[in-house]
Each structure stands twice: as C-alpha cells, then as structure tokens.
Design a protein around this motif. Structure first.
Motif, PDB file in Angstrom:
ATOM      1  N   PHE A  77       0.818  -1.207   0.000  1.00  0.00           N
ATOM      2  CA  PHE A  77       0.000   0.000   0.000  1.00  0.00           C
ATOM      3  C   PHE A  77       0.859   1.268   0.000  1.00  0.00           C
ATOM      4  O   PHE A  77       0.344   2.367   0.207  1.00  0.00           O
ATOM      5  N   GLN A  78       2.160   1.091  -0.202  1.00  0.00           N
ATOM      6  CA  GLN A  78       3.062   2.217  -0.289  1.00  0.00           C
ATOM      7  C   GLN A  78       3.183   2.640  -1.752  1.00  0.00           C
ATOM      8  O   GLN A  78       2.934   1.858  -2.680  1.00  0.00           O
ATOM      9  N   PRO A  79       3.601   3.870  -1.998  1.00  0.00           N
ATOM     10  CA  PRO A  79       3.753   4.323  -3.394  1.00  0.00           C
ATOM     11  C   PRO A  79       4.720   3.444  -4.171  1.00  0.00           C
ATOM     12  O   PRO A  79       4.492   3.148  -5.348  1.00  0.00           O
ATOM     13  N   ASN A  80       5.819   3.036  -3.522  1.00  0.00           N
ATOM     14  CA  ASN A  80       6.795   2.167  -4.181  1.00  0.00           C
ATOM     15  C   ASN A  80       6.560   0.742  -3.747  1.00  0.00           C
ATOM     16  O   ASN A  80       6.892   0.340  -2.636  1.00  0.00           O
ATOM     17  N   GLN A  81       5.930  -0.049  -4.583  1.00  0.00           N
ATOM     18  CA  GLN A  81       5.655  -1.433  -4.261  1.00  0.00           C
ATOM     19  C   GLN A  81       6.813  -2.320  -4.705  1.00  0.00           C
ATOM     20  O   GLN A  81       7.752  -1.878  -5.336  1.00  0.00           O
ATOM     21  N   GLY A  82       6.697  -3.586  -4.361  1.00  0.00           N
ATOM     22  CA  GLY A  82       7.745  -4.518  -4.729  1.00  0.00           C
ATOM     23  C   GLY A  82       8.768  -4.628  -3.639  1.00  0.00           C
ATOM     24  O   GLY A  82       8.447  -4.636  -2.451  1.00  0.00           O
ATOM     25  N   VAL A  83      10.063  -4.673  -4.047  1.00  0.00           N
ATOM     26  CA  VAL A  83      11.154  -4.811  -3.084  1.00  0.00           C
ATOM     27  C   VAL A  83      11.752  -3.437  -2.812  1.00  0.00           C
ATOM     28  O   VAL A  83      12.269  -2.789  -3.728  1.00  0.00           O
ATOM     29  N   VAL A  84      11.643  -2.960  -1.548  1.00  0.00           N
ATOM     30  CA  VAL A  84      12.200  -1.665  -1.152  1.00  0.00           C
ATOM     31  C   VAL A  84      13.060  -1.883   0.080  1.00  0.00           C
ATOM     32  O   VAL A  84      12.579  -2.370   1.107  1.00  0.00           O
ATOM     33  N   ASN A  85      14.349  -1.499  -0.025  1.00  0.00           N
ATOM     34  CA  ASN A  85      15.301  -1.682   1.086  1.00  0.00           C
ATOM     35  C   ASN A  85      15.326  -3.122   1.579  1.00  0.00           C
ATOM     36  O   ASN A  85      15.410  -3.385   2.770  1.00  0.00           O
ATOM     37  N   GLY A  86      15.212  -4.042   0.649  1.00  0.00           N
ATOM     38  CA  GLY A  86      15.285  -5.458   1.005  1.00  0.00           C
ATOM     39  C   GLY A  86      13.994  -6.028   1.547  1.00  0.00           C
ATOM     40  O   GLY A  86      13.949  -7.207   1.926  1.00  0.00           O
ATOM     41  N   VAL A  87      12.921  -5.257   1.617  1.00  0.00           N
ATOM     42  CA  VAL A  87      11.642  -5.726   2.140  1.00  0.00           C
ATOM     43  C   VAL A  87      10.772  -6.152   0.968  1.00  0.00           C
ATOM     44  O   VAL A  87      10.448  -5.357   0.074  1.00  0.00           O
ATOM     45  N   ALA A 108      -9.432  -0.369   9.306  1.00  0.00           N
ATOM     46  CA  ALA A 108      -8.460  -0.297   8.211  1.00  0.00           C
ATOM     47  C   ALA A 108      -7.102   0.133   8.742  1.00  0.00           C
ATOM     48  O   ALA A 108      -7.002   0.833   9.759  1.00  0.00           O
ATOM     49  N   ASP A 109      -6.064  -0.307   8.043  1.00  0.00           N
ATOM     50  CA  ASP A 109      -4.678   0.063   8.350  1.00  0.00           C
ATOM     51  C   ASP A 109      -4.290  -0.307   9.781  1.00  0.00           C
ATOM     52  O   ASP A 109      -3.525   0.405  10.453  1.00  0.00           O
ATOM     53  N   VAL A 110      -4.812  -1.423  10.259  1.00  0.00           N
ATOM     54  CA  VAL A 110      -4.476  -1.960  11.569  1.00  0.00           C
ATOM     55  C   VAL A 110      -3.999  -3.396  11.386  1.00  0.00           C
ATOM     56  O   VAL A 110      -4.557  -4.147  10.578  1.00  0.00           O
ATOM     57  N   PHE A 111      -2.954  -3.794  12.119  1.00  0.00           N
ATOM     58  CA  PHE A 111      -2.404  -5.143  11.996  1.00  0.00           C
ATOM     59  C   PHE A 111      -3.225  -6.121  12.841  1.00  0.00           C
ATOM     60  O   PHE A 111      -3.553  -5.841  14.001  1.00  0.00           O
ATOM     61  N   TYR A 112      -3.542  -7.270  12.240  1.00  0.00           N
ATOM     62  CA  TYR A 112      -4.284  -8.325  12.934  1.00  0.00           C
ATOM     63  C   TYR A 112      -3.551  -9.646  12.749  1.00  0.00           C
ATOM     64  O   TYR A 112      -3.121  -9.984  11.634  1.00  0.00           O
ATOM     65  N   TYR A 116      -5.908 -18.825  10.237  1.00  0.00           N
ATOM     66  CA  TYR A 116      -6.664 -19.054   9.016  1.00  0.00           C
ATOM     67  C   TYR A 116      -6.048 -20.234   8.258  1.00  0.00           C
ATOM     68  O   TYR A 116      -4.832 -20.267   8.023  1.00  0.00           O
ATOM     69  N   ASP A 117      -6.905 -21.196   7.896  1.00  0.00           N
ATOM     70  CA  ASP A 117      -6.452 -22.387   7.161  1.00  0.00           C
ATOM     71  C   ASP A 117      -5.292 -23.076   7.872  1.00  0.00           C
ATOM     72  O   ASP A 117      -4.231 -23.365   7.276  1.00  0.00           O
ATOM     73  N   ASP A 118      -5.458 -23.298   9.180  1.00  0.00           N
ATOM     74  CA  ASP A 118      -4.483 -24.031  10.011  1.00  0.00           C
ATOM     75  C   ASP A 118      -3.130 -23.341  10.101  1.00  0.00           C
ATOM     76  O   ASP A 118      -2.103 -23.991  10.375  1.00  0.00           O
ATOM     77  N   THR A 119      -3.093 -22.034   9.859  1.00  0.00           N
ATOM     78  CA  THR A 119      -1.836 -21.301   9.926  1.00  0.00           C
ATOM     79  C   THR A 119      -2.114 -19.892  10.480  1.00  0.00           C
ATOM     80  O   THR A 119      -3.196 -19.337  10.281  1.00  0.00           O
ATOM     81  N   TRP A 120      -1.126 -19.351  11.142  1.00  0.00           N
ATOM     82  CA  TRP A 120      -1.232 -17.989  11.664  1.00  0.00           C
ATOM     83  C   TRP A 120      -0.718 -17.011  10.619  1.00  0.00           C
ATOM     84  O   TRP A 120       0.351 -17.192  10.030  1.00  0.00           O
ATOM     85  N   TYR A 121      -1.552 -15.950  10.373  1.00  0.00           N
ATOM     86  CA  TYR A 121      -1.222 -14.928   9.390  1.00  0.00           C
ATOM     87  C   TYR A 121      -1.301 -13.551  10.047  1.00  0.00           C
ATOM     88  O   TYR A 121      -2.062 -13.334  10.999  1.00  0.00           O
ATOM     89  N   LEU A 122      -0.536 -12.628   9.467  1.00  0.00           N
ATOM     90  CA  LEU A 122      -0.629 -11.222   9.840  1.00  0.00           C
ATOM     91  C   LEU A 122      -1.354 -10.505   8.706  1.00  0.00           C
ATOM     92  O   LEU A 122      -0.917 -10.552   7.552  1.00  0.00           O
ATOM     93  N   PHE A 123      -2.482  -9.852   9.023  1.00  0.00           N
ATOM     94  CA  PHE A 123      -3.302  -9.175   8.023  1.00  0.00           C
ATOM     95  C   PHE A 123      -3.290  -7.665   8.259  1.00  0.00           C
ATOM     96  O   PHE A 123      -3.161  -7.195   9.381  1.00  0.00           O
ATOM     97  N   ARG A 124      -3.499  -6.963   7.093  1.00  0.00           N
ATOM     98  CA  ARG A 124      -3.725  -5.527   7.154  1.00  0.00           C
ATOM     99  C   ARG A 124      -4.664  -5.148   6.027  1.00  0.00           C
ATOM    100  O   ARG A 124      -4.408  -5.456   4.863  1.00  0.00           O
ATOM    101  N   ARG A 125      -5.755  -4.515   6.417  1.00  0.00           N
ATOM    102  CA  ARG A 125      -6.740  -4.102   5.410  1.00  0.00           C
ATOM    103  C   ARG A 125      -6.533  -2.639   5.067  1.00  0.00           C
ATOM    104  O   ARG A 125      -6.385  -1.794   5.954  1.00  0.00           O
ATOM    105  N   HIS A 126      -6.571  -2.387   3.737  1.00  0.00           N
ATOM    106  CA  HIS A 126      -6.477  -1.015   3.241  1.00  0.00           C
ATOM    107  C   HIS A 126      -7.563  -0.847   2.188  1.00  0.00           C
ATOM    108  O   HIS A 126      -7.443  -1.343   1.051  1.00  0.00           O
ATOM    109  N   GLY A 127      -8.633  -0.183   2.583  1.00  0.00           N
ATOM    110  CA  GLY A 127      -9.768  -0.077   1.681  1.00  0.00           C
ATOM    111  C   GLY A 127     -10.419  -1.439   1.497  1.00  0.00           C
ATOM    112  O   GLY A 127     -10.800  -2.108   2.468  1.00  0.00           O
ATOM    113  N   ASP A 128     -10.557  -1.887   0.230  1.00  0.00           N
ATOM    114  CA  ASP A 128     -11.173  -3.177  -0.071  1.00  0.00           C
ATOM    115  C   ASP A 128     -10.127  -4.244  -0.361  1.00  0.00           C
ATOM    116  O   ASP A 128     -10.447  -5.300  -0.929  1.00  0.00           O
ATOM    117  N   GLN A 129      -8.892  -3.970  -0.010  1.00  0.00           N
ATOM    118  CA  GLN A 129      -7.831  -4.942  -0.231  1.00  0.00           C
ATOM    119  C   GLN A 129      -7.170  -5.313   1.087  1.00  0.00           C
ATOM    120  O   GLN A 129      -7.112  -4.510   2.030  1.00  0.00           O
TER     121      GLN A 129
END
Length: 409
Positions: A77-87, A108-112, A116-129
C-alpha cells in the motif's frame, strides 16, 4: 478548571461510598488490622506493577518479532511497491464478503494476527484490499516467550511479594508493640492516678462531714491526703521524664563527673534508712572514677537502684554499692542479699508500671517506673543494664558505662 475535572471523579467516588457495596467494603476495611491492611496493599501494589511491566514487555517483544512481517504487509500500500530496502511486499487479496465471514478485519490500516487455514497470518486491510503474511514461526516464538515470561514474572512476583510481606510485617512489629505499650501505659497511668485521687476525695468528704472540727481533729485525714499528694507529685515527675524520653528530648548535660563521689553521696543519703530498716549498707568504690556523663542523671540512677534494694530486699539484708573502672568502661553494681527475683519477673523489671509485688509497692510508694527510668538513663549514656542473681541469694543490678561519650570532648 481543575475542579471541573475532579468534580465528576468525586461524584463517582461518593456514589460508590454510599452504595451497598461501598458500605460493605468500608465495613470489611474497618474490621481488618493495620498489619493485614498493609499486607493487602503490598499485594495489590506488586500485582499492578508486575502486570504493567508484563504488558509493556510483551508488547515491545511482539513489535520486534512481528516487525519484519508488518513492514511486508504494509509495503503493497506504499507508493513504491515490490522490493524496497530489502523488504519484499506481501501478497494481496480482495476483501470480499466471503473473506469477511472468515476473517474479521473491522478497522483499516491496523495489523491483525489471525488463525486461518491451520496457519497464523498477519493481516492488514487497506480499503477493499487485504495484504497478508505467514507468521507461523513468529507466532510460535511469541507464544513460547510470552508463556515463559509469564512464568518468570509470576515467580518473581511471588518471591518479591513474600519478601515484601515479610519485611512489612517485620517493620510493623515494633510499631504495633509501641502502640500496645502506649495503650497499656495510658491505662496503667490512669489507674495509678485514680487510687491516690480516690483516697484524697474520701479524706476530704470525711472532713466535710465534720465542719466544726479543728485541724488537729482531722490531722489523720490531712496527713493521708498529703501523703497521696506527694505520691502524685512523684508519679507526675516520673511520667514527665518518660514522656520527654519518648519524645527524644535531649535531657543529658554531659561533662566530666566522678562516679565514685556520686556513689559515696548516695551511700550517705541512704545510711539512715538502712539503720531504720535494720539493714547494712556497704560501699566499695575507688578513690576516683571519672567518666563523661550527666551527674544529675547518674545520681538519679543510683538513688533508684539503692532505694529499690532497701525497699524490697527486707530487714537484716546487706546492700552494697560497688564501682569498678578500667581504661575503657566503668561498672556500677547495686546488690542485695534479699530473697531475689524470679526469672519471669526479671524479663519485665524494666517495663513501665511493672511491679513484682503490687500490694507492697503501693505501701512503699512505688509506681513501677523507677527501673524504666534507670534503663533510660543507662541508654542515654550508651551503656547497658542487667539484673542478675546474687550468690547465694539476692539481686544485683549491673550497669556498664563507657568512660568517654562519642562526639563529646
């Protein structure tokens, strides 16, 4: 402004206090002892502090562990998507109605962190994505460390709480002892005042019943009243001395004094009493025994001990005043060859208003304060006083005083 902020809090506290629960809590608080209140306050205080420390520590640890994953789910959700500073950016899915049913992400924009599906995930919602990142390893690490930290903090709290309770109870012991002694002291003092006051009142009432009598006709009542007044004066003086001692009032005027001279003076004073009681008063002192002390208080000390020995040892006994001095300290001993004192009485002899024979003390004018004052004088000179048995029978009071007082030239 300050009153406007505090007034609602005052209203809430007043409502709680006036409610049934508030009255019930107040009743419980009033029924608890001071020591129990201190213990409960310590428990609550330690628990609140450890909970606060635990929450802050776990929160900071989670931020460190989930830090890389949070950066990944934020990257799409940042202007520069993809790989930035190794992230590397996390994957993105649309936040459809079917996803909403499985994963609730209300803000929105909060980490949860969600399972889900027998695995732990970190989610962040931004708008409808929604971006997501697998944090199974991180979650296990956080869970393991959190459980261990909970165990460590719990054991630490129990250990520190036990130490705090033990220390608080130990600190409360002398306070409660002093409070108990003060209550006993007041009750005993009231009793000691009541007896002579009653005698004086009875004598005055008896005199009022015969208004035409002369002083000579009522001489016995007058003499009895004067005797009781003298005892009241002595009692008042002793109580004042002990009250000043409790208030840590400086009552000692230190200077160079000759204990041998004081002992000889006291011997001369009580020699006549010894003859009246058919006793023998001996003295064994060197030519001089100079120490740094308060001459008036040391004289009071020897008067108390010699007077007690003559009063309670009985007829035909030998009372001895002895002074022995070396380079560092001076020993003062007052001994008698009377019946002696039991071991149980020895433990309480220096307690205020304690008397071995109350009936006999009353007849001799004693109030049980003399030895308490003697101990105070000894403590004021940084010395020690002990009571021992005289061989083969009798009682000996030994006082050891330093020849020089620290800080006094």
């Amino acid at each position: 402004m300050k009153d406007k902020i505090l007034q609602p809090m005052r209203n809430v506290l007043e409502k709680i206090t006036q409610s049934r629960v508030g009255r019930w809590l107040h009743k419980i608080r009033m029924s608890l002892s001071a020591q129990t209140k201190m213990t409960l306050l310590t428990v609550v205080g330690f628990t609140v502090v450890f909970i606060g420390i635990g929450v802050v520590t776990v929160t900071q640890f989670q931020r460190i562990i989930y830090g890389d994953a949070e950066r990944r789910v934020s990257q799409p959700f940042q202007p520069n998507q993809g790989v930035v500073n190794g992230v590397v950016s996390a994957d993105i899915i649309d936040y459809t109605s079917s996803i909403k049913k499985k994963i609730a992400l209300p803000k929105a924009d909060v980490f949860y962190v969600k399972y889900y599906d027998d695995t732990w995930y970190l989610f962040r919602r931004h708008g409808d994505q929604v971006s997501y990142q697998n944090v199974e390893v991180e979650h296990r690490t956080v869970e393991l460390v959190t459980n261990r930290m909970l165990l460590i903090f719990s054991l630490s709290e129990v250990a520190l709480l036990a130490m705090a309770v033990a220390l608080s109870r130990a600190n409360m012991v002398p306070i409660l002892r002093s409070w108990k002694q003060q209550k006993t002291f007041v009750a005993d003092a009231a009793h000691e005042f009541k007896t002579p006051m009653t005698v004086i009142q009875n004598n005055l009432e008896r005199m009022l019943e015969h208004p035409n009598d002369t002083v000579m006709d009522q001489v016995e009542s007058v003499a009895n009243s004067l005797t009781e007044v003298r005892q009241l004066n002595n009692l008042t003086g002793d109580l004042l001395t002990l009250a000043q001692a409790d208030a840590d009032v400086q009552l000692f005027a230190f200077a160079e004094v000759d204990v041998a001279d004081i002992a000889r003076e006291v011997h001369d004073i009580f020699s006549y009493n010894a003859e009246e009681r058919e006793q023998k008063l001996q003295i064994d002192v060197p030519a001089h025994a100079v120490i740094t002390g308060d001459a008036q208080r040391l004289r009071q000390l020897l008067v108390i001990l010699t007077d007690n020995a003559q009063k309670y040892a009985g007829e035909g006994v030998i009372v001895t005043l002895r002074v022995v001095q070396n380079e560092r300290q001076t020993l003062i001993a007052v001994s008698d060859t009377g019946q002696g004192v039991s071991d149980e009485d020895k433990r309480h002899l220096f307690d205020r208003f304690y008397r071995v024979d109350k009936a006999r003390s009353r007849s001799t004018g004693g109030h049980g304060l003399g030895l308490a004052i003697a101990k105070w004088v000894t403590d004021g000179h940084h010395g020690t006083i002990v009571v021992e048995d005289t061989i083969p029978h009798g009682t000996t009071f030994k006082i050891i005083l330093p020849n020089k007082q620290k800080g006094i030239k």
